[in-house]
Design an enzyme around this catalytic site. Structure first.
Site, PDB file in Angstrom:
ATOM      1  N   GLY A   1       0.796  -1.224   0.000  1.00  0.00           N
ATOM      2  CA  GLY A   1       0.000   0.000   0.000  1.00  0.00           C
ATOM      3  C   GLY A   1       0.825   1.269   0.000  1.00  0.00           C
ATOM      4  N   CYS A   2       2.094   1.154  -0.329  1.00  0.00           N
ATOM      5  CA  CYS A   2       2.947   2.335  -0.451  1.00  0.00           C
ATOM      6  C   CYS A   2       3.317   2.509  -1.916  1.00  0.00           C
ATOM      7  CB  CYS A   2       4.232   2.171   0.359  1.00  0.00           C
ATOM      8  SG  CYS A   2       4.006   2.445   2.108  1.00  0.00           S
TER       9      CYS A   2
END
Length: 147
Positions: free
Chosen positions: A54-55
């Protein structure tokens, strides 16, 4: 801050430092300062299980324990601002018992007022990095409890 979560002193000091900074550009400079202080990260630890999901940037976190069983994190990112966020969390959570890390509420992230200076994806990334650190701490608890 919720009543049952006491913020660790080191993390509290960091939060207060950021709260004193009014200028968003100065907050960025502070993050870059943290990024510069981050210790080297072992290349062979850049594996899928250490990668923060999720980065937008590539972020890796590993955890070990010291002789007392307290957690020591290492991390890296290919983006300097994100590297600063990683360094801030590593500094703030350094040497804490795993139990304290998993009980910590992420409200300190909001209290730093950093997310106002971050893009929405970076703000989510900051939260995801913290969550990953909590998951790593949880693994140490699971490993140490008798099954």
């Amino acid at each position: 801050m919720s009543v049952n979560s006491v913020r660790p002193p080191t993390l509290d000091k960091i939060v207060k430092r950021f709260q004193r900074i009014q200028d968003p550009r100065r907050r960025y400079e502070q993050l870059l300062w943290y990024a510069k202080r981050l210790e080297g990260f072992p290349e062979d630890a850049k594996t899928p299980e250490n990668k923060v999901k999720g980065c937008v940037s590539q972020v890796y976190i590993i955890a070990n324990t010291d002789d007392e069983g307290n957690i020591l994190f290492q991390g890296d990112s290919d983006a300097q601002i994100t590297k600063g966020l990683v360094a801030l969390l590593i500094e703030g959570l350094k040497g804490l018992p795993p139990q304290q890390i998993i009980q910590l509420e992420p409200d300190f992230i909001k209290d730093t007022q950093i997310e106002v200076s971050l893009t929405p994806s970076r703000a989510i990334g900051f939260y995801n990095i913290f969550k990953m650190m909590q998951q790593k701490a949880m693994l140490f608890i699971e490993q140490s409890s008798p099954s």
